[in-house]
Design an enzyme around this catalytic site. Sequence first.
Site, PDB file in Angstrom:
ATOM      1  N   CYS A   1      39.754  42.824  40.663  1.00 18.80           N
ATOM      2  CA  CYS A   1      38.949  41.726  40.369  1.00 18.80           C
ATOM      3  C   CYS A   1      37.449  42.034  40.842  1.00 18.80           C
ATOM      4  O   CYS A   1      36.340  41.883  40.456  1.00 18.80           O
ATOM      5  CB  CYS A   1      39.433  40.589  40.566  1.00 18.80           C
TER       6      CYS A   1
ATOM      7  N   HIS B   1      36.479  39.282  33.617  1.00 14.33           N
ATOM      8  CA  HIS B   1      37.374  39.385  34.877  1.00 14.33           C
ATOM      9  C   HIS B   1      38.325  40.586  34.493  1.00 14.33           C
ATOM     10  O   HIS B   1      38.889  40.670  33.440  1.00 14.33           O
ATOM     11  CB  HIS B   1      38.238  38.224  35.444  1.00 14.33           C
TER      12      HIS B   1
ATOM     13  N   HIS C   1      40.685  35.929  44.061  1.00 18.68           N
ATOM     14  CA  HIS C   1      40.178  36.279  42.926  1.00 18.68           C
ATOM     15  C   HIS C   1      38.699  35.833  42.453  1.00 18.68           C
ATOM     16  O   HIS C   1      38.454  34.796  43.046  1.00 18.68           O
ATOM     17  CB  HIS C   1      41.191  35.602  41.702  1.00 18.68           C
TER      18      HIS C   1
END
Length: 365
Positions: free
Chosen positions: A279, A339, A327
């Site tokens: 990510c 993402h 994240h």
Amino acid sequence: MRVRRILTIVVVAVACAVSLLSVPRAASAAPTPLPQPPTSGTSGTSGSGTPRTGADRLEDVRDRLDRLYREAAAATDAYNAAEESAAEQSRTIADLAEKIADGEERLEGLRNRAGAAARAQYRSGGVPDEARLVLSDDPGHFLDGAGRVLAGQRATKGLITQLTRTQEDLRIYAKDATANQEELEETRGEKDAARKKVERKLADAEELEKSLAAEELERLRGLEEDDQRAAQDAWLGSGVLKGSGTDGSAGARAAIAYAEDQLGLPYEWGAEGPDSFDCSGLTQQAWAAAGVPIPRTSQQQWQSLRRVSEADLQPGDLIIYHSDASHVALYIGDGSIIHSPRPGRSVTVAGAGSMPILGVVRPEG
């Protein structure tokens, strides 16, 4: 007659009591032990022993998978941070090694010059200056030579000062190099520990998913999508985007364009392109394409970049998710993000409110 009737009643009562004692009583019978749920967390019973429905069991599985993947993401951040630190320490050690090599070469040159000056002074210093002045055929020439000797002595002192300073520099460089080498070894240990933790968490998640039938996996994905859709609807319904911007800067547009070009590429922990991403690797490289360097991990991005409110959200901003900042995603406008979700998934577009938001940061400004 009356006595006989009483005896009959007593006999009957005793017989009934005996018969009642011989019949097991359900209320006081020892309960049959209920099966215990397996330690894997995928049991078909609740903690009280009540049989669980398929939906309840899948909820448990999903919760455990979410936990494993988040723990893996946090460990990935630790690995990435250690890797970045190790690379920086290695560069520092290389720079120090170069300085040490240059210093040793300079030291050798200074030693040669100091030695030559000392030998010259020794050869010319065997006779006292007063006697040399008396014996000299040309006193003026001697005085000129004496001045040169004095200048040479001063130069020799300067050489010795430089030599001493260079030796001290080399000592400091060597000490710093040793300290950095020790830090590097420690960082490598942290990196190795983080790598093992990531691999262990992902192996547990993979084993758990393999324990599910195909239809259960499909239902599990459906539950996940339903929850994400509900969270997104609630986020949009809160009116949070009413004051947000719709046009990003030129840098933001470049970052978004880069991220869009990566759609469909697989997630891989620790990866920052060009064929796969985690990510934060995706967000870092997206902004690098815009000419803006940002930290490597989602936690570092959260800690280092300028924070803005959700109400001020603009395309190109980074949205940080979960309380541990494990994240990160790139906001592209209209309530959407790009993402790289997790292992087994690919770079994709999703709702910005589909996960718990910790905050928003802006790489520019």
